[in-house]
Write an enzyme that holds these catalytic residues in place. Sequence first.
Site, PDB file in Angstrom:
ATOM      1  CE  LYS A 153      -4.079   0.245   1.913  1.00 62.01           C
ATOM      2  NZ  LYS A 153      -5.062   0.200   0.828  1.00 62.01           N
TER       3      LYS A 153
HETATM    4  N1  PMP Z   1      -6.986  -3.101  -3.530  1.00 57.14           N
HETATM    5  C1  PMP Z   1      -6.536  -1.877  -3.239  1.00 57.14           C
HETATM    6  C2  PMP Z   1      -5.794  -1.124  -4.292  1.00 57.14           C
HETATM    7  C3  PMP Z   1      -6.785  -1.326  -1.985  1.00 57.14           C
HETATM    8  O1  PMP Z   1      -6.349  -0.111  -1.695  1.00 57.14           O
HETATM    9  C4  PMP Z   1      -7.509  -2.062  -1.028  1.00 57.14           C
HETATM   10  C5  PMP Z   1      -7.807  -1.474   0.319  1.00 57.14           C
HETATM   11  N2  PMP Z   1      -6.753  -1.709   1.210  1.00 57.14           N
HETATM   12  C6  PMP Z   1      -7.941  -3.350  -1.378  1.00 57.14           C
HETATM   13  C7  PMP Z   1      -7.662  -3.842  -2.634  1.00 57.14           C
HETATM   14  C8  PMP Z   1      -8.649  -4.211  -0.374  1.00 57.14           C
HETATM   15  O2  PMP Z   1      -7.743  -4.584   0.621  1.00 57.14           O
HETATM   16  P1  PMP Z   1      -8.182  -4.904   2.112  1.00 57.14           P
HETATM   17  O3  PMP Z   1      -9.221  -5.949   2.013  1.00 57.14           O
HETATM   18  O4  PMP Z   1      -6.940  -5.359   2.763  1.00 57.14           O
HETATM   19  O5  PMP Z   1      -8.711  -3.642   2.684  1.00 57.14           O
END
Ligand code: PMP
Length: 296
Positions: A153
């Site tokens: 991220k």
């Molecule tokens: N893809 C992206 C690009 C994201 O920013 C997120 C949010 N974190 C997700 C998928 C979903 O990830 P998570 O389930 O860990 O929140």
Amino acid sequence: MYYTKKTIVFHNGNFVKAAEANTDLFSQTLHYGSGVFDGIRAYETVAGTQAFKIRTHFERLLKSSARIHIELPYTAEELVNITYRLLEENKLENAYIRPLVYLGPNMRLTKTNEVNIFISAWKWPRYQSNDQLDVMLSSFQRPNPRASYIDAKITGNYINSILATQEAKMKKFDEALLLDGGGFVAQGPGDNFFMEKDGVLYTPPEGHILPGITRQTILNLSKELDFEVIEKLFTIEDVAQADGAFFTGTATEVAGIKSLNHKPFKKDWKDTMGYQLFTKYRQIVTHGEYDSYSII
Ligand code: PMP
């Protein structure tokens, strides 16, 4: 919306008023996107306030940091404790938590030594407002996984997500669906994608996606519900033939998709496997059925 005069944030070791916290305009992160962040949700549960899979989120924050040469002077455990104190300070039960690691002044493209951490929390409804999403095939592709670490991220990666979201909004869609560089379906701008076809769920494998923590939860819950899930590459034509589809993410939770490029899916949301997973997900996060430490 994100803070009031009273809001307390955690900033570099101190709990301070959000309105009084400040940063350096020469921050490398501000100019070039060299920061990392995460997003966590806390829920009011029968066992008190529980931030769902909080430890896994902070482990991801540490991993994302390491990827871009940032050494964060905290352990996941310490960050978990800081976050629970932050929720208490702000008297928040249901909340979205945003840790951000950003760098100090450096206008060169080199590693930056000064590392800052900021954690805030606010009340945030589900990112998608309903389960009847009109989704468009984006003209933007997911970033090339060899151009950056797209499974981390990293703040700079999110310009791709902003462009895709804004394109969808300008065309009066609720959300975008992005392909990868090879032309296969990848994910939404901030959420992972699943589709249902003939009683089986399909989701893109790791490689061009951010492998979400919610996606992993849905894979685990599918096992419990005896739902078959196949992680494989598929095309937008396959999606057009699907019976149903949904997005997953911490902010999104589980959100049903009604149509792709205005063509509705065959099943109503409430008749889909996605809906059953949505119901189960809500139960788990709000009933503290799993404690935050035991889920991977
Ligand atoms: N893809 C992206 C690009 C994201 O920013 C997120 C949010 N974190 C997700 C998928 C979903 O990830 P998570 O389930 O860990 O929140």
